[in-house]
Design a protein around this motif. Structure first.
Motif, PDB file in Angstrom:
ATOM      1  N   THR A  86      18.438  -9.838 -84.399  1.00 16.70           N
ATOM      2  CA  THR A  86      18.053 -11.222 -84.678  1.00 16.70           C
ATOM      3  C   THR A  86      19.289 -12.112 -84.797  1.00 16.70           C
ATOM      4  N   ASN A  87      19.063 -13.417 -84.809  1.00 22.45           N
ATOM      5  CA  ASN A  87      20.152 -14.402 -84.861  1.00 22.45           C
ATOM      6  C   ASN A  87      20.732 -14.447 -86.275  1.00 22.45           C
ATOM      7  N   LYS A  88      21.847 -13.770 -86.477  1.00 22.90           N
ATOM      8  CA  LYS A  88      22.420 -13.669 -87.818  1.00 22.90           C
ATOM      9  C   LYS A  88      23.132 -14.941 -88.264  1.00 22.90           C
ATOM     10  N   SER A  89      23.363 -15.860 -87.342  1.00 23.80           N
ATOM     11  CA  SER A  89      23.983 -17.123 -87.750  1.00 23.80           C
ATOM     12  C   SER A  89      23.034 -17.949 -88.609  1.00 23.80           C
ATOM     13  N   GLN A  90      21.748 -17.607 -88.597  1.00 21.91           N
ATOM     14  CA  GLN A  90      20.760 -18.312 -89.419  1.00 21.91           C
ATOM     15  C   GLN A  90      20.709 -17.774 -90.852  1.00 21.91           C
ATOM     16  N   HIS A  91      21.329 -16.637 -91.098  1.00 25.02           N
ATOM     17  CA  HIS A  91      21.212 -15.986 -92.402  1.00 25.02           C
ATOM     18  C   HIS A  91      22.121 -16.630 -93.445  1.00 25.02           C
ATOM     19  N   LEU A  92      21.571 -16.816 -94.629  1.00 27.75           N
ATOM     20  CA  LEU A  92      22.365 -17.287 -95.758  1.00 27.75           C
ATOM     21  C   LEU A  92      23.144 -16.117 -96.353  1.00 27.75           C
ATOM     22  N   PRO A  93      24.252 -16.389 -97.040  1.00 21.97           N
ATOM     23  CA  PRO A  93      24.974 -15.297 -97.700  1.00 21.97           C
ATOM     24  C   PRO A  93      24.143 -14.708 -98.822  1.00 21.97           C
ATOM     25  N   LEU A  94      24.437 -13.475 -99.222  1.00 22.12           N
ATOM     26  CA  LEU A  94      23.726 -12.825-100.312  1.00 22.12           C
ATOM     27  C   LEU A  94      24.391 -13.150-101.649  1.00 22.12           C
ATOM     28  N   VAL A 114       8.852 -11.965-102.997  1.00 24.46           N
ATOM     29  CA  VAL A 114       8.621 -10.542-103.279  1.00 24.46           C
ATOM     30  C   VAL A 114       9.913  -9.742-103.109  1.00 24.46           C
ATOM     31  N   ASN A 115      10.553  -9.931-101.956  1.00 23.58           N
ATOM     32  CA  ASN A 115      11.792  -9.211-101.665  1.00 23.58           C
ATOM     33  C   ASN A 115      13.042 -10.066-101.810  1.00 23.58           C
ATOM     34  N   TYR A 116      12.872 -11.373-101.753  1.00 25.95           N
ATOM     35  CA  TYR A 116      14.027 -12.255-101.903  1.00 25.95           C
ATOM     36  C   TYR A 116      13.574 -13.654-102.302  1.00 25.95           C
ATOM     37  N   ASN A 159      13.843  -2.936-104.864  1.00 30.22           N
ATOM     38  CA  ASN A 159      13.478  -3.770-103.718  1.00 30.22           C
ATOM     39  C   ASN A 159      12.986  -2.891-102.584  1.00 30.22           C
ATOM     40  N   THR A 160      11.765  -3.126-102.149  1.00 25.13           N
ATOM     41  CA  THR A 160      11.151  -2.263-101.147  1.00 25.13           C
ATOM     42  C   THR A 160      11.544  -2.628 -99.719  1.00 25.13           C
ATOM     43  N   TYR A 161      12.315  -3.716 -99.568  1.00 24.46           N
ATOM     44  CA  TYR A 161      12.708  -4.138 -98.220  1.00 24.46           C
ATOM     45  C   TYR A 161      14.118  -4.735 -98.273  1.00 24.46           C
ATOM     46  N   PRO A 162      15.146  -3.872 -98.382  1.00 24.74           N
ATOM     47  CA  PRO A 162      16.523  -4.364 -98.482  1.00 24.74           C
ATOM     48  C   PRO A 162      16.980  -5.050 -97.190  1.00 24.74           C
ATOM     49  N   PRO A 163      17.892  -5.990 -97.284  1.00 24.71           N
ATOM     50  CA  PRO A 163      18.423  -6.653 -96.084  1.00 24.71           C
ATOM     51  C   PRO A 163      19.037  -5.649 -95.124  1.00 24.71           C
ATOM     52  N   ASP A 164      18.842  -5.878 -93.836  1.00 24.55           N
ATOM     53  CA  ASP A 164      19.471  -5.094 -92.766  1.00 24.55           C
ATOM     54  C   ASP A 164      18.952  -3.664 -92.683  1.00 24.55           C
ATOM     55  N   ALA A 165      17.921  -3.331 -93.448  1.00 21.97           N
ATOM     56  CA  ALA A 165      17.503  -1.931 -93.541  1.00 21.97           C
ATOM     57  C   ALA A 165      16.389  -1.547 -92.578  1.00 21.97           C
ATOM     58  N   ASP A 169      13.295 -17.771 -84.340  1.00 23.60           N
ATOM     59  CA  ASP A 169      12.611 -18.664 -85.271  1.00 23.60           C
ATOM     60  C   ASP A 169      13.007 -18.297 -86.698  1.00 23.60           C
ATOM     61  N   PRO A 170      13.588 -19.211 -87.466  1.00 27.60           N
ATOM     62  CA  PRO A 170      14.099 -18.852 -88.796  1.00 27.60           C
ATOM     63  C   PRO A 170      13.063 -18.222 -89.717  1.00 27.60           C
ATOM     64  N   SER A 171      11.819 -18.676 -89.655  1.00 29.13           N
ATOM     65  CA  SER A 171      10.818 -18.108 -90.562  1.00 29.13           C
ATOM     66  C   SER A 171      10.519 -16.654 -90.210  1.00 29.13           C
ATOM     67  N   TYR A 172      10.472 -16.339 -88.928  1.00 30.14           N
ATOM     68  CA  TYR A 172      10.286 -14.955 -88.491  1.00 30.14           C
ATOM     69  C   TYR A 172      11.537 -14.122 -88.783  1.00 30.14           C
ATOM     70  N   ASN A 173      12.680 -14.682 -88.454  1.00 37.39           N
ATOM     71  CA  ASN A 173      13.958 -14.001 -88.634  1.00 37.39           C
ATOM     72  C   ASN A 173      14.155 -13.584 -90.092  1.00 37.39           C
ATOM     73  N   ASN A 174      13.947 -14.514 -91.007  1.00 33.35           N
ATOM     74  CA  ASN A 174      14.107 -14.189 -92.431  1.00 33.35           C
ATOM     75  C   ASN A 174      13.100 -13.144 -92.888  1.00 33.35           C
ATOM     76  N   LEU A 175      11.893 -13.214 -92.357  1.00 36.65           N
ATOM     77  CA  LEU A 175      10.856 -12.270 -92.756  1.00 36.65           C
ATOM     78  C   LEU A 175      11.229 -10.843 -92.369  1.00 36.65           C
ATOM     79  N   VAL A 176      11.639 -10.620 -91.107  1.00 37.00           N
ATOM     80  CA  VAL A 176      11.918  -9.252 -90.669  1.00 37.00           C
ATOM     81  C   VAL A 176      13.252  -8.737 -91.204  1.00 37.00           C
TER      82      VAL A 176
END
Length: 545
Positions: free
Chosen positions: A444-452, A412-414, A432-438, A398-405
């Protein structure tokens, strides 16, 4: 004093390894697990391309409604360390889960320095655990074969994980099959990544070191850091992730680019296959074709250690080079395409110029990750396996869950700007208290992720280069049946910890003598039996394709 401390830490490492073996051998919880999930034996092939359906009497029909009237609390284990902002993210996650499936999750972490000792014990000791990160490199085959994981059936997936089932290729389930049964929920999107070494480009230029595109050419940079940056160690390695990295990076590029054919997590079989060889030929490590090359690489790493390029406490240090690099305490960071993103962002904020060196074979290749490289397994003793699968379905797909975790709390973080993930105003990569991939949600489904938005031209070029680097590995879907050679592998693992790791870390006095001792020990441990079994099973596997 240094010599005494090194001997103590090496002995400590051996004791930890021995305790792990003892813990795995005295597993009362496995007896309970076998009542709900029969332990498989690993297999070289799978008859099914997707999980087999459970008998109707054992699995509810997908048409049946799912009862979520009772609230449940799940416990899940991830690898690494929790980011500072983990609690806030989990609070948001649990609000969503409570509303959607009437469940919450408590996350616990197994640190990199504790991976070998703690991972098997979490499952063996009867701890309260519903799911745990698993992968081909992180105990999947070993723990599944011991009955520590619940079987995942097609009925389970269709009923409790419909999003993930729809998103996942049949190839993933084939790779995950052990004796025709599935004990892992693999990612739907295998990582596109390679190991990399980061160096400080600004310091390289400052000290007049020529451009470095190959790891084998890094020594002048290490020397420049040693001579000029007094608060910095050229390679500030940890004991778990980094310890043997220098050796393998150098060996892959200048000698034989091999993988352990048997692939025992944090273990060693002494049996190797070159990833650039489509025939899949299996070698003993002590075949001169492999051994002569390894000796040459080990002598280079020993010279680096002797010159002070590598920290003297590497065998006991728990701080990764990547973290030390971010703190300005290491001239090198070892990582991969994905996990360096935060490091690059922090370096840019500090005004540092960072350069990326891909760690590849002499042919400029690296094996494509299988689906099994990231996944989740449900513990055999889970009291709420169905709800755990439902939670994973949302988190993974689920994209909303995926982006959150993966990215944290939006605002706040992005934030999303111009179709890219960016930092909110006033937030830096450092703050940033919650960096990507950290946070360890690598499945999770990384094909849903936008570029940084922080990706610079060099990183984008590195990402784009992967299509010309990644190659198929002939044994990606091969699962070795180790039932006939368990005792040999256990003894080999002990020998590897005691005699091989010091060679790879550069801390032995004489490389040739150390390899001679290692060979003597592994011959007694049963290397010939392991090699014979690996040859038999790989040939059967290749014949079945």
């Amino acid at each position: 004093m240094v010599k005494s401390k090194m001997s103590f830490t090496l002995i400590s490492a051996i004791i930890v390894f021995t305790l792990v073996l003892a813990g795995c051998g005295n597993n009362k919880n496995n007896d309970q697990a076998k009542e709900s999930s029969a332990a498989p034996s690993a297999s070289t092939s799978s008859e099914a391309s997707a999980p087999a359906s459970a008998p109707a009497s054992e699995s509810a029909s997908p048409d049946n409604a799912i009862d979520t009237s009772e609230e449940v609390k799940l416990v899940g284990y991830l690898l690494g360390d929790a980011p500072a902002g983990m609690k806030a993210v989990v609070d948001e996650l649990n609000k969503k889960l409570k509303a959607d499936i009437n469940a919450t999750i408590e996350f616990r972490y197994i640190g990199w320095g504790d991976l070998t000792s703690k991972y098997p014990l979490v499952l063996a000791a009867g701890e309260d655990v519903d799911f745990i990160y698993s992968a081909n490199w992180a105990f999947y085959n070993q723990e599944a074969s011991k009955g520590a994981f619940r079987e995942i059936t097609q009925d389970d997936l269709q009923k409790f994980m419909p999003k993930h089932f729809a998103a996942t290729s049949d190839v993933a389930w084939k790779e995950a099959a052990i004796s025709g049964k599935i004990f892992m929920i693999p990612t739907s999107t295998p990582d596109q990544k390679v190991p990399v070494t980061l160096i400080r480009g600004d310091l390289r230029k400052k000290y007049g070191v020529p451009e470095i595109t190959k790891f084998k050419d890094i020594e002048p940079y290490l020397e420049a850091i040693k001579q000029n940056e007094k608060g910095m160690i050229p390679i500030n390695a940890d004991s778990q992730y980094d310890f043997a990295k220098s050796f393998y990076n150098y060996e892959w590029e200048t000698g034989r680019a091999t993988l352990d054919t048997v692939l025992i997590t944090n273990g060693w079989s002494g049996v190797h296959t070159e990833w650039d060889d489509p025939s899949g030929k299996v070698y003993s490590q002590f075949d001169p074709y492999i051994l002569d090359s390894m000796k040459a690489s080990a002598k280079v790493i020993k010279s680096w250690y002797d010159k002070g390029y590598i920290n003297k406490n590497a065998i006991s240090n728990k701080v990764r080079s990547k973290d030390a690099f971010e703190q300005g305490k290491s001239g090198v960071a070892y990582g991969n395409t994905n996990d360096i993103q935060g490091t690059l962002a922090k370096a840019a904020e500090n005004g540092w110029e960072v350069e990326i060196i891909a760690n590849l074979s002499s042919k400029g290749t690296y094996p494509q990750d299988p689906y099994l490289n990231n996944g989740v397994s449900i513990a055999a003793g889970s009291k709420n396996p169905e709800r755990a699968m439902m939670a994973m379905d949302l988190i993974m797909e689920d994209p909303s869950y995926n982006n959150l975790v993966y990215f944290g709390i939006e605002g706040v973080n992005y934030v999303v700007k111009d179709g890219k993930i960016a930092l909110p105003d006033g937030v830096t990569a450092e703050s940033n208290t919650y960096p990507p991939d950290a946070a360890g949600f690598w499945f999770t489904n990384k094909s849903q992720h936008l570029p940084l938005a922080s990706w610079n031209e060099q990183y984008i070029a590195h990402k784009q280069s992967l299509k010309n680097i990644l190659v198929p590995y002939v044994y990606n879907a091969f699962a070795m049946d180790t039932s006939k050679i368990k005792s040999e592998l256990a003894t080999m693992g002990t020998a590897g910890t005691q005699y091989q790791l010091p060679i790879q870390g550069g801390i032995v006095k004489d490389v040739d003598a150390a390899y001679a001792t290692l060979e003597e020990k592994v011959k007694k441990a049963g290397l010939d039996a392991i090699l014979a079994e690996a040859n038999a099973q790989t040939q059967a596997y290749l014949s079945s394709k």
